[in-house]
Motif scaffolding. Structure first.
Motif, PDB file in Angstrom:
ATOM      1  N   LEU A  50      46.926 -52.068   4.967  1.00 49.47           N
ATOM      2  CA  LEU A  50      47.610 -50.935   4.339  1.00 49.47           C
ATOM      3  C   LEU A  50      46.661 -49.745   4.185  1.00 49.47           C
ATOM      4  CD1 LEU A  50      50.022 -49.653   2.874  1.00 49.47           C
ATOM      5  CD2 LEU A  50      49.235 -50.734   0.764  1.00 49.47           C
ATOM      6  N   HIS A  51      45.416 -50.017   3.798  1.00 47.93           N
ATOM      7  CA  HIS A  51      44.426 -48.944   3.692  1.00 47.93           C
ATOM      8  C   HIS A  51      44.251 -48.261   5.041  1.00 47.93           C
ATOM      9  CE1 HIS A  51      43.300 -50.088  -0.334  1.00 47.93           C
ATOM     10  NE2 HIS A  51      42.362 -49.172  -0.351  1.00 47.93           N
ATOM     11  N   HIS A  52      44.200 -49.093   6.093  1.00 49.36           N
ATOM     12  CA  HIS A  52      44.008 -48.520   7.429  1.00 49.36           C
ATOM     13  C   HIS A  52      45.202 -47.638   7.801  1.00 49.36           C
ATOM     14  CE1 HIS A  52      42.683 -49.246  11.859  1.00 49.36           C
ATOM     15  NE2 HIS A  52      42.277 -48.090  11.396  1.00 49.36           N
ATOM     16  N   THR A  53      46.403 -48.114   7.459  1.00 49.57           N
ATOM     17  CA  THR A  53      47.597 -47.312   7.723  1.00 49.57           C
ATOM     18  C   THR A  53      47.507 -45.988   6.987  1.00 49.57           C
ATOM     19  OG1 THR A  53      48.923 -49.305   7.966  1.00 49.57           O
ATOM     20  CG2 THR A  53      50.125 -47.281   7.504  1.00 49.57           C
ATOM     21  N   ARG A  54      47.070 -46.040   5.738  1.00 56.63           N
ATOM     22  CA  ARG A  54      47.061 -44.818   4.918  1.00 56.63           C
ATOM     23  C   ARG A  54      45.920 -43.865   5.285  1.00 56.63           C
ATOM     24  NH1 ARG A  54      47.456 -45.787  -1.194  1.00 56.63           N
ATOM     25  NH2 ARG A  54      47.998 -43.573  -1.151  1.00 56.63           N
ATOM     26  N   ILE A  55      44.923 -44.363   5.983  1.00 58.28           N
ATOM     27  CA  ILE A  55      43.890 -43.455   6.488  1.00 58.28           C
ATOM     28  C   ILE A  55      44.503 -42.568   7.582  1.00 58.28           C
ATOM     29  CG2 ILE A  55      41.758 -43.359   7.873  1.00 58.28           C
ATOM     30  CD1 ILE A  55      40.857 -45.892   6.317  1.00 58.28           C
ATOM     31  N   HIS A  56      45.413 -43.186   8.367  1.00 60.18           N
ATOM     32  CA  HIS A  56      45.993 -42.458   9.501  1.00 60.18           C
ATOM     33  C   HIS A  56      47.327 -41.781   9.159  1.00 60.18           C
ATOM     34  CE1 HIS A  56      43.073 -43.676  12.488  1.00 60.18           C
ATOM     35  NE2 HIS A  56      43.082 -44.877  11.959  1.00 60.18           N
ATOM     36  N   GLY A  57      47.998 -42.236   8.171  1.00 56.36           N
ATOM     37  CA  GLY A  57      49.301 -41.659   7.853  1.00 56.36           C
ATOM     38  C   GLY A  57      49.831 -42.308   6.583  1.00 56.36           C
ATOM     39  N   ARG A  58      51.060 -41.991   6.262  1.00 60.76           N
ATOM     40  CA  ARG A  58      51.592 -42.558   5.026  1.00 60.76           C
ATOM     41  C   ARG A  58      52.256 -43.902   5.301  1.00 60.76           C
ATOM     42  NH1 ARG A  58      56.991 -39.199   3.598  1.00 60.76           N
ATOM     43  NH2 ARG A  58      57.784 -38.920   5.682  1.00 60.76           N
ATOM     44  N   SER A  59      52.578 -44.597   4.239  1.00 54.82           N
ATOM     45  CA  SER A  59      53.258 -45.876   4.376  1.00 54.82           C
ATOM     46  C   SER A  59      54.603 -45.778   3.662  1.00 54.82           C
ATOM     47  CB  SER A  59      52.413 -46.995   3.761  1.00 54.82           C
ATOM     48  OG  SER A  59      53.168 -48.175   3.705  1.00 54.82           O
ATOM     49  N   LEU A  60      55.633 -45.579   4.463  1.00 58.03           N
ATOM     50  CA  LEU A  60      56.977 -45.525   3.877  1.00 58.03           C
ATOM     51  C   LEU A  60      57.365 -46.882   3.310  1.00 58.03           C
ATOM     52  CD1 LEU A  60      59.454 -43.489   6.096  1.00 58.03           C
ATOM     53  CD2 LEU A  60      58.797 -43.076   3.735  1.00 58.03           C
ATOM     54  N   LYS A  61      56.833 -47.924   3.934  1.00 52.87           N
ATOM     55  CA  LYS A  61      57.169 -49.282   3.513  1.00 52.87           C
ATOM     56  C   LYS A  61      56.833 -49.495   2.040  1.00 52.87           C
ATOM     57  CE  LYS A  61      56.193 -54.028   4.860  1.00 52.87           C
ATOM     58  NZ  LYS A  61      55.386 -54.877   5.757  1.00 52.87           N
ATOM     59  N   PHE A  62      55.679 -48.970   1.634  1.00 54.75           N
ATOM     60  CA  PHE A  62      55.257 -49.120   0.237  1.00 54.75           C
ATOM     61  C   PHE A  62      55.456 -47.826  -0.555  1.00 54.75           C
ATOM     62  CE2 PHE A  62      52.900 -52.300   2.624  1.00 54.75           C
ATOM     63  CZ  PHE A  62      53.172 -53.440   1.885  1.00 54.75           C
ATOM     64  N   GLY A  63      56.035 -46.840   0.099  1.00 51.69           N
ATOM     65  CA  GLY A  63      56.265 -45.559  -0.579  1.00 51.69           C
ATOM     66  C   GLY A  63      54.978 -44.876  -0.981  1.00 51.69           C
ATOM     67  N   LEU A  64      53.955 -45.020  -0.155  1.00 53.57           N
ATOM     68  CA  LEU A  64      52.648 -44.443  -0.499  1.00 53.57           C
ATOM     69  C   LEU A  64      52.294 -43.337   0.489  1.00 53.57           C
ATOM     70  CD1 LEU A  64      50.796 -47.794  -1.224  1.00 53.57           C
ATOM     71  CD2 LEU A  64      51.449 -46.074  -2.904  1.00 53.57           C
ATOM     72  N   PRO A  65      51.741 -42.237  -0.018  1.00 54.44           N
ATOM     73  CA  PRO A  65      51.389 -41.135   0.893  1.00 54.44           C
ATOM     74  C   PRO A  65      50.113 -41.437   1.675  1.00 54.44           C
ATOM     75  CG  PRO A  65      50.689 -40.613  -1.319  1.00 54.44           C
ATOM     76  CD  PRO A  65      51.377 -41.945  -1.407  1.00 54.44           C
ATOM     77  N   GLN A  66      49.849 -40.573   2.642  1.00 57.20           N
ATOM     78  CA  GLN A  66      48.568 -40.678   3.349  1.00 57.20           C
ATOM     79  C   GLN A  66      47.443 -40.387   2.370  1.00 57.20           C
ATOM     80  OE1 GLN A  66      48.014 -37.922   6.600  1.00 57.20           O
ATOM     81  NE2 GLN A  66      46.289 -39.061   7.429  1.00 57.20           N
ATOM     82  N   PHE A  67      46.320 -41.012   2.568  1.00 56.64           N
ATOM     83  CA  PHE A  67      45.163 -40.719   1.724  1.00 56.64           C
ATOM     84  C   PHE A  67      44.821 -39.239   1.847  1.00 56.64           C
ATOM     85  CE2 PHE A  67      43.524 -45.306   2.167  1.00 56.64           C
ATOM     86  CZ  PHE A  67      43.965 -45.636   0.905  1.00 56.64           C
ATOM     87  N   ASN A  68      44.458 -38.611   0.739  1.00 56.28           N
ATOM     88  CA  ASN A  68      43.995 -37.226   0.837  1.00 56.28           C
ATOM     89  C   ASN A  68      42.566 -37.225   1.387  1.00 56.28           C
ATOM     90  OD1 ASN A  68      42.145 -37.686  -1.279  1.00 56.28           O
ATOM     91  ND2 ASN A  68      43.692 -37.219  -2.813  1.00 56.28           N
ATOM     92  N   ALA A  69      42.037 -36.013   1.577  1.00 58.60           N
ATOM     93  CA  ALA A  69      40.747 -35.893   2.271  1.00 58.60           C
ATOM     94  C   ALA A  69      39.661 -36.701   1.557  1.00 58.60           C
ATOM     95  CB  ALA A  69      40.352 -34.430   2.355  1.00 58.60           C
ATOM     96  N   LEU A  70      39.658 -36.644   0.233  1.00 59.16           N
ATOM     97  CA  LEU A  70      38.623 -37.347  -0.530  1.00 59.16           C
ATOM     98  C   LEU A  70      38.794 -38.866  -0.408  1.00 59.16           C
ATOM     99  CD1 LEU A  70      36.236 -36.685  -2.398  1.00 59.16           C
ATOM    100  CD2 LEU A  70      37.793 -36.960  -4.335  1.00 59.16           C
ATOM    101  N   GLU A  71      40.061 -39.297  -0.467  1.00 58.38           N
ATOM    102  CA  GLU A  71      40.321 -40.740  -0.337  1.00 58.38           C
ATOM    103  C   GLU A  71      39.978 -41.229   1.068  1.00 58.38           C
ATOM    104  OE1 GLU A  71      44.051 -41.524  -3.377  1.00 58.38           O
ATOM    105  OE2 GLU A  71      44.413 -40.374  -1.547  1.00 58.38           O
ATOM    106  N   ARG A  72      40.289 -40.396   2.067  1.00 56.75           N
ATOM    107  CA  ARG A  72      39.952 -40.778   3.443  1.00 56.75           C
ATOM    108  C   ARG A  72      38.440 -40.898   3.591  1.00 56.75           C
ATOM    109  NH1 ARG A  72      44.017 -37.300   5.055  1.00 56.75           N
ATOM    110  NH2 ARG A  72      42.589 -35.661   5.697  1.00 56.75           N
ATOM    111  N   TYR A  73      37.739 -39.969   2.927  1.00 56.06           N
ATOM    112  CA  TYR A  73      36.281 -40.006   2.973  1.00 56.06           C
ATOM    113  C   TYR A  73      35.779 -41.289   2.310  1.00 56.06           C
ATOM    114  CZ  TYR A  73      31.475 -38.755   1.746  1.00 56.06           C
ATOM    115  OH  TYR A  73      30.114 -38.760   1.581  1.00 56.06           O
ATOM    116  N   TRP A  74      36.372 -41.627   1.186  1.00 58.36           N
ATOM    117  CA  TRP A  74      35.906 -42.785   0.428  1.00 58.36           C
ATOM    118  C   TRP A  74      36.261 -44.097   1.117  1.00 58.36           C
ATOM    119  CZ3 TRP A  74      32.332 -43.315  -2.978  1.00 58.36           C
ATOM    120  CH2 TRP A  74      32.231 -44.510  -3.688  1.00 58.36           C
ATOM    121  N   HIS A  75      37.525 -44.208   1.547  1.00 61.18           N
ATOM    122  CA  HIS A  75      37.979 -45.479   2.127  1.00 61.18           C
ATOM    123  C   HIS A  75      37.708 -45.578   3.624  1.00 61.18           C
ATOM    124  CE1 HIS A  75      39.954 -46.799  -1.505  1.00 61.18           C
ATOM    125  NE2 HIS A  75      40.591 -45.648  -1.590  1.00 61.18           N
ATOM    126  N   GLY A  76      37.454 -44.451   4.270  1.00 65.15           N
ATOM    127  CA  GLY A  76      37.395 -44.461   5.726  1.00 65.15           C
ATOM    128  C   GLY A  76      36.034 -44.186   6.321  1.00 65.15           C
TER     129      GLY A  76
END
Lengths: 309, 247
Positions: free
Chosen positions: B181-207
């Protein structure tokens, strides 16, 4: 006096620092138990995993050989036919352009079943046309790729509706037959667990004549070229049943295992810069269908997966 | 002539002078008696002062080899916590805490580098295709079973297509993601879990890999310190920098 104060400060800090560290560890273990356990495992792990007990190579080879399936690669056509990747779909009259969750879907490809080499993939119908549409917004959902099937004659190229995420360049395709072997991911194994050396693992890769996994591969049938570790047959069954994503180490109930054996790779579409296709970071789309549904010509129950680098 | 011998003779001369001959040079007054070793001694002192002056004005010499480089790196990494401790010992608790926090990126970077060297986290031989790299990552213990790996700094597609696999399919460029799921959210949002794409800071942190974050943190800290050192010392008493020059 100063010396006394420094010594006293030393004493306080010498006890406070370990206490703080212990407190921090307790908080981490309490609030993030999963991550904490994983970190501990990593901490204590040797640089290289202990060598696994070597699997019987002959048995494994025999097993993989028995599972080899035919596959059809979609390669550029010399003569224009119906089947193509990208461009505008030639939808029959009465078949509407499908919508995604938030906007019209992006057309992916269309395949003429009648043009497929006969008897290569025996579970596919001999007639009718398949249209695949992609929804950029629904990665992780079973309908990230939506399949339409029709036996009606193809119409003129449809006009792309406003608001689609992107249109792909067109490439007419034809089909070439190859064989495809299941990957370790499909077999539910990690290569390092087999205890096989690189030479033996390389020999297993040559049991089928499909191109190497890293090459761009648009395909019908056979086994998927996974980018990330995933037992896709199990993911399909979980998605179809509305179950949560399966964990890699999770024990699979026999009923699910039996049911999951029905899943077949209907379509694999790769990122292809020549067509301006890019799914994530060079990712792939995989569409699966139960064999019995495909034989019946029922393409309404497909499940699609997405993976990326 | 050995320096010790010269000094000893000079000492004797001084002793003799203090007895009453008053023959040694003092206050710019000329000598009353000849000094046979005077010229040699003065020449030696002149050379010594010259040597010392040139050493002080010369830039610090570069480390001579890999061992020196590693030693300098270790000393540098350990210096931050030592300074923090010294500050606390001197009663500057807040400064000590700040120094400690600022030393963390250096420690993390050092730890990542040591870990990388210890584990041999560079794929040197064999195929560098993604399939082969993925098998190797599992074997080397760098990826858990079923764990998704994300191309962090050099993407696999886009401009990364021009970069050879031998460079981009290496552990330093790969981030083991927390979950698919984290990998999905680095690249885009997850409609399945209703979660948006990671923002720039989150992408930096998780990616991005830990070493990259530590290197960034370390660079920021050192840039901040360098800036603080530019401020005149009377202004620094209120800032983060030390009131007295660092040693």
């Amino acid at each position: 006096m100063d010396g006394l104060r420094t010594a006293s400060a030393d004493g306080i800090w010498d006890s406070l620092i370990p206490c703080g560290l212990v407190l921090l560890l307790v908080i981490l273990a309490w609030r993030f138990p999963k991550q904490f356990r994983r970190s501990l495992r990593r901490w204590g792990r040797s640089p290289e995993r202990p060598s696994a007990e070597r699997i019987d190579l002959a048995l494994l080879t025999g097993r993989i050989k028995s599972l080899v399936r035919p596959t059809l690669l979609l390669i550029p056509a010399m003569e224009a036919g119906f089947s193509k990747l990208g461009g505008d779909p030639e939808l029959p009259e009465g078949l509407a352009w499908p919508n995604g969750h938030e906007r019209p879907r992006t057309f992916l490809c269309q395949i003429d079943f009648a043009a497929l080499p006969q008897t290569v993939i025996e579970w596919l119908p001999n007639e009718g046309r398949l249209y695949a549409f992609y929804d950029h917004d629904s990665h992780g959902l079973a309908d990230v790729v939506c399949i339409l099937h029709s036996v009606e004659p193809a119409g003129a190229p449809a006009v792309t509706p406003k608001g689609v995420w992107r249109s792909f360049h067109e490439r007419r395709v034809t089909f070439v037959g190859r064989t495809s072997a299941p990957s370790f991911d499909w077999l539910g194994m990690a290569p390092h667990e087999t205890g096989l050396d690189d030479a033996a693992l390389g020999a297993l890769d040559k049991l089928a004549n499909a191109p190497p996994s890293d090459e761009i591969q648009h395909r019908i049938g056979g086994y998927p070229n996974e980018i990330q570790p995933e037992r896709m047959w199990l993911s399909c069954e979980h998605l179809a049943r509305g179950l949560p994503d399966p964990d890699w180490d999770e024990e699979v109930p026999p009923a699910i295992q039996r049911a999951a054996k029905q899943w077949r790779l209907l379509l694999q579409v790769d990122s292809d810069s020549a067509l301006k296709m890019n799914f994530g970071d060079g990712g792939r789309l995989y569409v699966f269908i139960r064999e019995r549904d495909a034989r019946r010509g029922d393409f309404s129950k497909t499940v699609a997966l997405w993976q990326t680098y | 002539m050995a320096l010790s011998a010269v000094l000893a003779r000079r000492g004797r001369r001084q002793w003799r002078g203090k007895l009453g001959s008053d023959s040694f040079e003092r206050g710019g007054r000329p000598r009353s008696v000849p000094d046979a070793d005077g010229e040699a001694y003065n020449e030696m002192i002149r050379r010594h002062r010259q040597a010392m002056a040139s050493r002080e004005s010369a830039p610090p010499s570069a480390p001579r080899g890999p061992v020196d480089t590693i030693a300098a790196g270790i000393a540098h990494v350990l210096n931050g916590p030592r300074e923090a401790r010294r500050e606390v010992e001197q009663g500057h608790v807040v400064r000590g805490l700040i120094d400690g926090a600022m030393a963390t990126p250096d420690l993390e970077l050092g730890s990542s580098a040591a870990n990388g060297i210890w584990r041999g986290s560079f794929k040197l031989g064999g195929s560098h295709s993604w399939g082969a790299t993925r098998k190797w990552l599992g074997k080397a213990g760098l990826a858990e079973k079923g764990q998704h790996m994300h191309h962090a700094l050099i993407p696999n597609n886009g401009w990364g297509k021009k970069i050879p696999d031998v460079i981009k399919n290496q552990p330093w460029n790969l981030k083991a993601t927390e979950s698919p799921l984290h990998h999905t959210r680095i690249h885009g949002r997850s409609l399945k879990f209703g979660l948006p794409q990671f923002n720039a800071l989150e992408r930096y942190w998780h990616g991005t890999p830990t070493w990259w974050k530590a290197a960034n943190g370390s660079a920021v800290v050192h840039a901040g310190r360098a800036l603080a050192d530019q401020i005149p010392s009377h202004d620094r008493s209120v800032g983060l920098a030390h009131p007295s020059p660092r040693r």
